[in-house]
Design a protein around this motif. Structure first.
Motif, PDB file in Angstrom:
ATOM      1  N   UNK A   8      17.270   2.066  15.971  1.00  0.00           N
ATOM      2  CA  UNK A   8      16.529   1.791  17.202  1.00  0.00           C
ATOM      3  C   UNK A   8      17.505   1.554  18.347  1.00  0.00           C
ATOM      4  N   UNK A   9      16.953   1.546  19.575  1.00  0.00           N
ATOM      5  CA  UNK A   9      17.717   1.164  20.748  1.00  0.00           C
ATOM      6  C   UNK A   9      17.073  -0.094  21.318  1.00  0.00           C
ATOM      7  N   UNK A  10      17.809  -0.785  22.187  1.00  0.00           N
ATOM      8  CA  UNK A  10      17.385  -2.112  22.633  1.00  0.00           C
ATOM      9  C   UNK A  10      17.694  -2.331  24.110  1.00  0.00           C
ATOM     10  N   UNK A  11      17.051  -3.365  24.659  1.00  0.00           N
ATOM     11  CA  UNK A  11      17.403  -3.866  25.985  1.00  0.00           C
ATOM     12  C   UNK A  11      17.635  -5.366  25.864  1.00  0.00           C
ATOM     13  N   UNK A  12      18.379  -5.918  26.812  1.00  0.00           N
ATOM     14  CA  UNK A  12      18.763  -7.326  26.749  1.00  0.00           C
ATOM     15  C   UNK A  12      17.570  -8.278  26.841  1.00  0.00           C
ATOM     16  N   UNK A  13      16.421  -7.791  27.339  1.00  0.00           N
ATOM     17  CA  UNK A  13      15.227  -8.634  27.413  1.00  0.00           C
ATOM     18  C   UNK A  13      14.467  -8.654  26.087  1.00  0.00           C
ATOM     19  N   UNK A  14      15.089  -8.126  25.018  1.00  0.00           N
ATOM     20  CA  UNK A  14      14.619  -8.234  23.629  1.00  0.00           C
ATOM     21  C   UNK A  14      13.478  -7.303  23.252  1.00  0.00           C
ATOM     22  N   UNK A  15      13.390  -6.162  23.922  1.00  0.00           N
ATOM     23  CA  UNK A  15      12.470  -5.119  23.480  1.00  0.00           C
ATOM     24  C   UNK A  15      13.264  -4.069  22.709  1.00  0.00           C
ATOM     25  N   UNK A  16      12.627  -3.454  21.715  1.00  0.00           N
ATOM     26  CA  UNK A  16      13.244  -2.335  20.987  1.00  0.00           C
ATOM     27  C   UNK A  16      12.529  -1.049  21.381  1.00  0.00           C
ATOM     28  N   UNK A  17      13.234   0.068  21.187  1.00  0.00           N
ATOM     29  CA  UNK A  17      12.705   1.388  21.539  1.00  0.00           C
ATOM     30  C   UNK A  17      13.004   2.339  20.377  1.00  0.00           C
ATOM     31  N   UNK A  18      11.963   3.028  19.906  1.00  0.00           N
ATOM     32  CA  UNK A  18      12.135   4.037  18.853  1.00  0.00           C
ATOM     33  C   UNK A  18      11.728   5.386  19.418  1.00  0.00           C
ATOM     34  N   UNK A  38       8.107 -17.947  18.041  1.00  0.00           N
ATOM     35  CA  UNK A  38       7.320 -18.685  17.054  1.00  0.00           C
ATOM     36  C   UNK A  38       6.054 -17.901  16.746  1.00  0.00           C
ATOM     37  N   UNK A  39       5.054 -18.566  16.214  1.00  0.00           N
ATOM     38  CA  UNK A  39       3.836 -17.887  15.772  1.00  0.00           C
ATOM     39  C   UNK A  39       3.086 -17.272  16.950  1.00  0.00           C
ATOM     40  N   UNK A  40       2.988 -15.943  16.945  1.00  0.00           N
ATOM     41  CA  UNK A  40       2.295 -15.220  18.007  1.00  0.00           C
ATOM     42  C   UNK A  40       0.787 -15.332  17.790  1.00  0.00           C
ATOM     43  N   UNK A  41       0.071 -15.719  18.854  1.00  0.00           N
ATOM     44  CA  UNK A  41      -1.382 -15.917  18.749  1.00  0.00           C
ATOM     45  C   UNK A  41      -2.180 -14.952  19.625  1.00  0.00           C
ATOM     46  N   UNK A  42      -1.508 -14.257  20.562  1.00  0.00           N
ATOM     47  CA  UNK A  42      -2.221 -13.342  21.449  1.00  0.00           C
ATOM     48  C   UNK A  42      -1.225 -12.369  22.072  1.00  0.00           C
ATOM     49  N   UNK A  43      -1.645 -11.115  22.197  1.00  0.00           N
ATOM     50  CA  UNK A  43      -0.825 -10.103  22.858  1.00  0.00           C
ATOM     51  C   UNK A  43      -1.701  -9.377  23.872  1.00  0.00           C
ATOM     52  N   UNK A  44      -1.254  -9.343  25.116  1.00  0.00           N
ATOM     53  CA  UNK A  44      -1.952  -8.606  26.178  1.00  0.00           C
ATOM     54  C   UNK A  44      -1.124  -7.373  26.506  1.00  0.00           C
ATOM     55  N   UNK A  58       4.770  -5.300  31.613  1.00  0.00           N
ATOM     56  CA  UNK A  58       3.753  -4.443  31.003  1.00  0.00           C
ATOM     57  C   UNK A  58       2.798  -5.215  30.110  1.00  0.00           C
ATOM     58  N   UNK A  59       3.032  -6.499  29.933  1.00  0.00           N
ATOM     59  CA  UNK A  59       2.138  -7.277  29.097  1.00  0.00           C
ATOM     60  C   UNK A  59       2.672  -8.679  28.888  1.00  0.00           C
ATOM     61  N   UNK A  60       1.960  -9.400  28.026  1.00  0.00           N
ATOM     62  CA  UNK A  60       2.316 -10.793  27.739  1.00  0.00           C
ATOM     63  C   UNK A  60       2.145 -11.044  26.245  1.00  0.00           C
ATOM     64  N   UNK A  61       3.074 -11.793  25.684  1.00  0.00           N
ATOM     65  CA  UNK A  61       2.955 -12.277  24.313  1.00  0.00           C
ATOM     66  C   UNK A  61       2.820 -13.791  24.399  1.00  0.00           C
ATOM     67  N   UNK A  62       1.745 -14.315  23.788  1.00  0.00           N
ATOM     68  CA  UNK A  62       1.559 -15.762  23.760  1.00  0.00           C
ATOM     69  C   UNK A  62       1.766 -16.255  22.338  1.00  0.00           C
ATOM     70  N   UNK A  67       4.266 -18.572  26.565  1.00  0.00           N
ATOM     71  CA  UNK A  67       3.862 -17.206  26.914  1.00  0.00           C
ATOM     72  C   UNK A  67       5.082 -16.515  27.505  1.00  0.00           C
ATOM     73  N   UNK A  68       5.309 -15.267  27.085  1.00  0.00           N
ATOM     74  CA  UNK A  68       6.467 -14.516  27.566  1.00  0.00           C
ATOM     75  C   UNK A  68       6.038 -13.140  28.034  1.00  0.00           C
ATOM     76  N   UNK A  69       6.609 -12.708  29.155  1.00  0.00           N
ATOM     77  CA  UNK A  69       6.335 -11.368  29.651  1.00  0.00           C
ATOM     78  C   UNK A  69       7.024 -10.330  28.778  1.00  0.00           C
ATOM     79  N   UNK A  70       6.404  -9.161  28.706  1.00  0.00           N
ATOM     80  CA  UNK A  70       7.000  -7.989  28.070  1.00  0.00           C
ATOM     81  C   UNK A  70       7.394  -7.057  29.207  1.00  0.00           C
ATOM     82  N   UNK A  71       8.624  -6.552  29.159  1.00  0.00           N
ATOM     83  CA  UNK A  71       9.109  -5.691  30.233  1.00  0.00           C
ATOM     84  C   UNK A  71       9.248  -4.248  29.748  1.00  0.00           C
TER      85      UNK A  71
END
Length: 130
Positions: A8-18, A38-44, A58-62, A67-71
């Protein structure tokens, strides 16, 4: 140490790309990121057809912690969304690189793939944060 697959490839904001071929990539968050969350309870996630530029939210992981943004690690149009995450967001924790993927996009700027980190580069990012 977190699992960092070398295919895989990656970015420093902790997303992976396949790279899925034909100008399509799958995107998710890394094992390191899900561990920090930690335990993910919701993904937007965005709707299919949404277009965005590299770096856009592009979204949010709670999780139970925060809660953290997804870039967007690349520019493109969303062509698929992992609908399973609506009912089972914990897939992000249990299988971040397979069943826990977020979206698939058709790239609008394929040259951006050359700007991504490989596994060693991403590992160095994670170590620098420790």
């Amino acid at each position: 140490m977190s699992d960092i697959p070398s295919d895989l490839q990656y970015v420093a904001s902790h997303e992976w790309i396949r790279d899925e071929g034909d100008g399509v990539v799958a995107i998710g968050v890394t094992d390191h990121a899900q561990d920090l969350l930690g335990d993910v309870v919701f993904v937007e996630l965005p709707d299919v057809g949404t277009e965005f530029a590299n770096g856009d939210d592009i979204g949010v992981v709670e999780s139970v912690k925060a809660a953290s943004d997804i870039y967007a690690p690349l520019s493109g149009e969303v062509i698929a969304v992992n609908e399973e995450l609506q009912d089972t967001p914990e897939l992000v924790n249990s299988d971040p690189y397979s069943d826990g993927w977020f979206i698939k996009i058709r790239l609008s700027a394929p040259e951006e793939l050359g700007e991504l980190l490989d596994a060693d580069g991403y590992s160095a990012v994670c170590e620098s944060e420790s």
